[in-house]
Design an enzyme around this catalytic site. Structure first.
Site, PDB file in Angstrom:
ATOM      1  N   ASP A  60       5.569  -1.757  -0.869  1.00  0.00           N
ATOM      2  CA  ASP A  60       4.820  -2.718  -0.068  1.00  0.00           C
ATOM      3  C   ASP A  60       5.433  -4.121  -0.154  1.00  0.00           C
ATOM      4  O   ASP A  60       4.732  -5.102  -0.025  1.00  0.00           O
ATOM      5  CB  ASP A  60       3.369  -2.737  -0.558  1.00  0.00           C
ATOM      6  N   TYR A  90      -3.776  -1.062 -18.159  1.00  0.00           N
ATOM      7  CA  TYR A  90      -4.597   0.144 -18.317  1.00  0.00           C
ATOM      8  C   TYR A  90      -5.727   0.181 -17.283  1.00  0.00           C
ATOM      9  O   TYR A  90      -6.014   1.224 -16.699  1.00  0.00           O
ATOM     10  CB  TYR A  90      -5.207   0.221 -19.723  1.00  0.00           C
ATOM     11  N   HIS A  94      -1.255   3.518   2.126  1.00  0.00           N
ATOM     12  CA  HIS A  94      -0.780   2.143   2.008  1.00  0.00           C
ATOM     13  C   HIS A  94      -1.654   1.374   1.022  1.00  0.00           C
ATOM     14  O   HIS A  94      -2.872   1.379   1.139  1.00  0.00           O
ATOM     15  CB  HIS A  94      -0.824   1.485   3.388  1.00  0.00           C
TER      16      HIS A  94
END
Length: 153
Positions: free
Chosen positions: A69, A118, A22
């Protein structure tokens, strides 16, 4: 072959998705993203590929098994267009429709500036490189949870 598992999801990808926890990030990248060098810095430490399909197809396959989520926060990030942070290119519009369909409701993606993308990608669980040729076909997905009543069916 496994029943109910899309053919795009090979064993390495399924293993990585299963091992993610999670809040872990998953990067889905286009052909121009420095996928291999970034992947070496992730938790998994190696590049996974879905090299012969476009990013929207890869995301659709991943979302067939990966919970997002979204109840807590926006769970899909998109790389911002340089100098035009509010522009949403067609590829990102396609992915937005896939995310909305997977979630069964509007679930807006959040923008991430290129260099920040990035940096986040280096902290991700893993990178899946696709065969996407269009620019800005890079996305961050945040893994959610599956309630016990849904997991046991």
């Amino acid at each position: 072959m496994l029943k109910g598992i899309r053919a795009e999801l090979n064993g390495d990808i399924l293993q990585a998705l299963c091992n993610m926890g999670h809040g872990d990030y998953l990067v889905i990248s286009d052909m121009n993203f420095p996928s291999d060098s970034i992947a070496r810095q992730t938790r998994l430490g190696k590049l996974l590929t879905m090299e012969n399909i476009p990013a929207p197809q890869a995301i659709d396959a991943v979302l067939s098994v990966l919970p997002l989520d979204t109840p807590i926060q926006p769970s899909v990030g998109r790389m911002e267009v340089i100098g035009k942070p509010d522009e949403i290119p067609p590829i990102q519009q396609e992915v937005q429709a896939i995310v909305d369909r997977a979630e069964g409701k509007p679930s807006p993606m959040y923008p991430v500036e290129r260099m920040a993308f990035y940096d986040i990608a280096k902290k991700a669980y893993c990178v899946i490189a696709t065969g996407e040729l269009r620019f800005y076909g890079c996305f961050l997905l945040t893994k959610g949870v599956i309630p016990a009543e849904e997991a046991i069916r």
